[in-house]
Design a protein around this motif. Sequence first.
Motif, PDB file in Angstrom:
ATOM      1  N   HIS A  38      -5.065  14.110   8.434  1.00 31.05           N
ATOM      2  CA  HIS A  38      -5.031  12.545   9.278  1.00 31.05           C
ATOM      3  C   HIS A  38      -3.882  12.118   8.022  1.00 31.05           C
TER       4      HIS A  38
ATOM      5  N   VAL B 233      -5.905  16.717   3.481  1.00 31.56           N
ATOM      6  CA  VAL B 233      -5.840  15.339   3.640  1.00 31.56           C
ATOM      7  C   VAL B 233      -4.848  15.313   1.954  1.00 31.56           C
TER       8      VAL B 233
ATOM      9  N   THR C 100     -11.205   8.811   5.689  1.00 30.68           N
ATOM     10  CA  THR C 100     -11.514  10.329   5.171  1.00 30.68           C
ATOM     11  C   THR C 100     -12.769  11.079   4.967  1.00 30.68           C
TER      12      THR C 100
ATOM     13  N   THR D  41      -8.429  18.452  -0.394  1.00 25.27           N
ATOM     14  CA  THR D  41      -7.430  17.210  -0.931  1.00 25.27           C
ATOM     15  C   THR D  41      -6.263  17.725  -1.438  1.00 25.27           C
TER      16      THR D  41
END
Length: 323
Positions: free
Chosen positions: A135, A202, A219, A235
Amino acid sequence: MTDTEPAAPVRETAEEIATMEVRGAATIASAAAEALAEQAEAAAASGETASDPAAFRASMRAAARTLRETRPTAVSLPNALRYVLQRMEGQTVDELRRSVVDASDAFVRQLDRAQDDLGQVGANRLADGDTVMTHCHSTDALACIEAAVEQGKSISAVVKETRPRQQGHITAEQLREAGVPVTLIVDSAARRYLDEVDHVVVGADSIAADGGVINKIGTSGLAVNARERGVPIMTAAQTIKLHPETLTGHTVEIEMRSESEVIDAESREQIGEIAVENPAFDVTPPRYMDAIVTEHGQFPPESIVALMRELFGEGAEEPWAEP
Ligand SMILES: O=P(O)(O)OC[C@H]1O[C@H](OP(=O)(O)O)[C@H](O)[C@@H]1O
């Protein structure tokens, strides 16, 4: 240039960050640190500040304030300014100048090293043959995927375009250049494609003390869908993304951007009287995030506060404030 008006390179960098010509939390941080070094060189060569250490210091603080005001959410920006200004020392302007330039260089080198190191950690979570979903565009997230490819793993990617600014296009191009087969999808197709995905990867703009991940808008919805589908989500965030002010209860400001990014003037006119909102980021609660991958290893989101305390102490000074 006066002691309150930053030198041209600082004003240019501030403009580039505000207009998102320079974007991405790590890239913003390194541009800000480099702008402070340019300010130091300019101030040491300028009539007003060249022979007056107090005026030199004031000009550095003013430059940092100009940079700080550009975008509110990515904490890497104030963390970069803090890193450099806390290391400004010396009795003469030349000593002060040198300390700023050295700190700026050290910061940028540390940033690159941290990204390489976290890339290795993130890559270890990926297996040969995995498909990842991304993303937005995050250099930290890309470092993980690229390191996995360098480890000899075959990785493919489903890349969300990421409205409204479509930073997914940058991700798609860079992954393709790294030899990763890419499928580009619109954001609303993400849930459908999660069934074909092994990991969601992400980045982050800020990480709060409670493990909440502040990242590009969309997100949090992606994380909830990934959990429902049983797809792990990580992440990738080097520790300059840790938000020290959240240790003392502050919240992270979410940047609201122009409605022109969402709708063109003609369509706006045709629709008539409506509200348009364009938040750039959202918060993913820690319970929906499987791991935070940093240069110090991977952490469950709920335990990131220990690392934050170790690195930042109990809070954050603002060395750019007027004394
Ligand atoms: O530091 P790196 O990992 O490169 O980027 C981190 C984050 O910065 C970006 O924000 P924007 O595009 O500047 O609004 C994205 O939200 C991305 O995940």
